[in-house]
Design a protein around this motif. Structure first.
Motif, PDB file in Angstrom:
ATOM      1  N   UNK A  47     -59.056 -95.805 -33.672  1.00 56.05           N
ATOM      2  CA  UNK A  47     -59.386 -97.163 -33.261  1.00 56.05           C
ATOM      3  C   UNK A  47     -59.057 -98.200 -34.322  1.00 56.05           C
ATOM      4  N   UNK A  48     -60.066 -99.017 -34.629  1.00 52.37           N
ATOM      5  CA  UNK A  48     -59.867-100.124 -35.566  1.00 52.37           C
ATOM      6  C   UNK A  48     -59.522 -99.654 -36.971  1.00 52.37           C
ATOM      7  N   UNK A  49     -59.816 -98.380 -37.275  1.00 55.10           N
ATOM      8  CA  UNK A  49     -59.549 -97.906 -38.630  1.00 55.10           C
ATOM      9  C   UNK A  49     -58.067 -97.773 -38.940  1.00 55.10           C
ATOM     10  N   UNK A  50     -57.197 -97.808 -37.945  1.00 57.55           N
ATOM     11  CA  UNK A  50     -55.763 -97.818 -38.241  1.00 57.55           C
ATOM     12  C   UNK A  50     -55.389 -99.102 -38.984  1.00 57.55           C
ATOM     13  N   UNK A  51     -55.848-100.257 -38.485  1.00 54.92           N
ATOM     14  CA  UNK A  51     -55.504-101.498 -39.192  1.00 54.92           C
ATOM     15  C   UNK A  51     -56.417-101.730 -40.393  1.00 54.92           C
ATOM     16  N   UNK A  52     -57.640-101.257 -40.326  1.00 54.70           N
ATOM     17  CA  UNK A  52     -58.528-101.403 -41.489  1.00 54.70           C
ATOM     18  C   UNK A  52     -57.984-100.629 -42.693  1.00 54.70           C
ATOM     19  N   UNK A 112     -54.909-100.009 -43.297  1.00 55.71           N
ATOM     20  CA  UNK A 112     -53.776-100.771 -43.811  1.00 55.71           C
ATOM     21  C   UNK A 112     -54.210-101.950 -44.655  1.00 55.71           C
ATOM     22  N   UNK A 113     -55.224-102.679 -44.181  1.00 56.21           N
ATOM     23  CA  UNK A 113     -55.735-103.829 -44.941  1.00 56.21           C
ATOM     24  C   UNK A 113     -56.272-103.385 -46.298  1.00 56.21           C
ATOM     25  N   UNK A 114     -57.130-102.350 -46.301  1.00 56.67           N
ATOM     26  CA  UNK A 114     -57.690-101.856 -47.554  1.00 56.67           C
ATOM     27  C   UNK A 114     -56.606-101.238 -48.434  1.00 56.67           C
ATOM     28  N   UNK A 115     -55.607-100.619 -47.801  1.00 56.53           N
ATOM     29  CA  UNK A 115     -54.509-100.044 -48.577  1.00 56.53           C
ATOM     30  C   UNK A 115     -53.742-101.095 -49.345  1.00 56.53           C
ATOM     31  N   UNK A 116     -53.536-102.256 -48.745  1.00 60.04           N
ATOM     32  CA  UNK A 116     -52.857-103.360 -49.430  1.00 60.04           C
ATOM     33  C   UNK A 116     -53.744-103.950 -50.517  1.00 60.04           C
ATOM     34  N   UNK A 117     -54.999-104.256 -50.154  1.00 55.26           N
ATOM     35  CA  UNK A 117     -55.897-104.950 -51.079  1.00 55.26           C
ATOM     36  C   UNK A 117     -56.288-104.093 -52.277  1.00 55.26           C
ATOM     37  N   UNK A 118     -56.594-102.817 -52.041  1.00 58.74           N
ATOM     38  CA  UNK A 118     -57.154-101.969 -53.091  1.00 58.74           C
ATOM     39  C   UNK A 118     -56.145-101.047 -53.761  1.00 58.74           C
ATOM     40  N   UNK A 119     -54.966-100.899 -53.172  1.00 56.16           N
ATOM     41  CA  UNK A 119     -54.011 -99.920 -53.711  1.00 56.16           C
ATOM     42  C   UNK A 119     -52.623-100.526 -53.906  1.00 56.16           C
TER      43      UNK A 119
END
Length: 295
Positions: A64-69, A71-78
């Protein structure tokens, strides 16, 4: 007598402290053993193996929403974060970059107030201010020329990670820390993969010392550190965990002394004491997730 909740809070605080302590060692390891010519490749080899390792441990794919979440956290934190930190380290003296990054606990408190309704307490705000002062005292003697783009890179990285940490806490009720760390590290690494290959090509051959250094940075200072950091964020206030991040520059300074033969001045020792006092001040009576704004 200390309550079970308070004891649990201190345990999670100590676990969360593992992350900034290991992050503080990354600069020293990178400086001495990892080739500096391929920053994108270094970021890729830090994030993607760590994410795949945790993914193999947990064996769960996003839903569900965790596919885009993810991605967002992957950009911001990694992904973007690792690259910006590298750029800041190249454009700014390490002392200046560390001072700018030390603002992250205060930014996290403000973002947590806006996004999580965790009102910052006077104690934690004072702890953050004391910690920033301590970092300045530790590193002020090492300030050199300041590059504007370096400042922008450092402040952007700091803001991204503060936002990523708060968002991860906001979404933490849906998945455990290992799973969330696996997804965002894998996403960040996959986003870096085509960029690293396009600009730097295939990774260069490295010696055994560099392989060990990459393994340490990926497994200990990334996979383990992320699980500890986001595990603590699930159970403690964001401002409380954010203050633990001040242990990052303290670790770097102490490693320079112990492994690099550097001598610390009385002002630097005073700065270290101020940082530790600021961190402890933010942990007092700050256990558990509890009511937002509680002391």
């Amino acid at each position: 007598m200390e309550t079970n909740g308070a004891r649990g809070g201190w345990r999670w605080g100590l676990l969360g402290a593992v992350a900034p302590v290991t992050w503080g060692s990354v600069y020293f390891v990178t400086l001495h053993w990892i080739p500096p010519e391929e920053p994108l490749t270094a970021a890729l080899l830090r994030a993607l193996p760590a994410g795949l390792l945790l993914l193999a441990v947990r064996r769960r794919l996003p839903r569900g929403a965790w596919w885009w979440r993810a991605g967002v956290l992957g950009v911001l934190n990694c992904g973007a974060f690792f690259v910006l930190v590298y750029l800041a380290s190249k454009l700014l003296p390490t002392a200046v970059a560390a001072m700018l990054m030390s603002l992250s606990p205060l930014v996290m408190m403000l973002l947590a107030w806006a996004l999580l309704n965790e009102r910052p307490t006077v104690r934690r705000l004072a702890g953050g201010a004391l910690g920033v002062l301590g970092v300045v005292l530790m590193l002020a003697s090492s300030i050199g020329p300041i590059d504007g783009w370096g400042v922008i890179s450092s402040l952007t990285a700091m803001g991204m990670y503060a936002l990523g940490s708060v968002l991860a806490k906001r979404w933490s009720g849906h998945v455990d820390a290992v799973t969330a760390s696996a997804w965002q590290l894998t996403a960040g690494g996959l986003l870096l993969l085509p960029i690293a290959l396009a600009f730097e090509g295939a990774p260069s051959l490295v010696d055994a010392e560099a392989v060990v250094a990459y393994a340490y940075v990926s497994v200990i200072a990334t996979a383990l550190a992320f699980v500890c950091w986001f595990g603590a964020l699930r159970r403690l206030h964001a401002g409380q965990v954010g203050l633990l991040g001040l242990l990052n520059p303290v670790t770097g300074v102490l490693l320079g002394m112990l492994a690099g033969g550097e001598l610390l001045s009385m002002l630097q020792w005073l700065g270290i004491a101020a940082v530790l006092a600021g961190v402890l001040l933010g942990q007092v009576l700050g256990s558990g997730r509890g009511r937002a704004g509680s002391a």
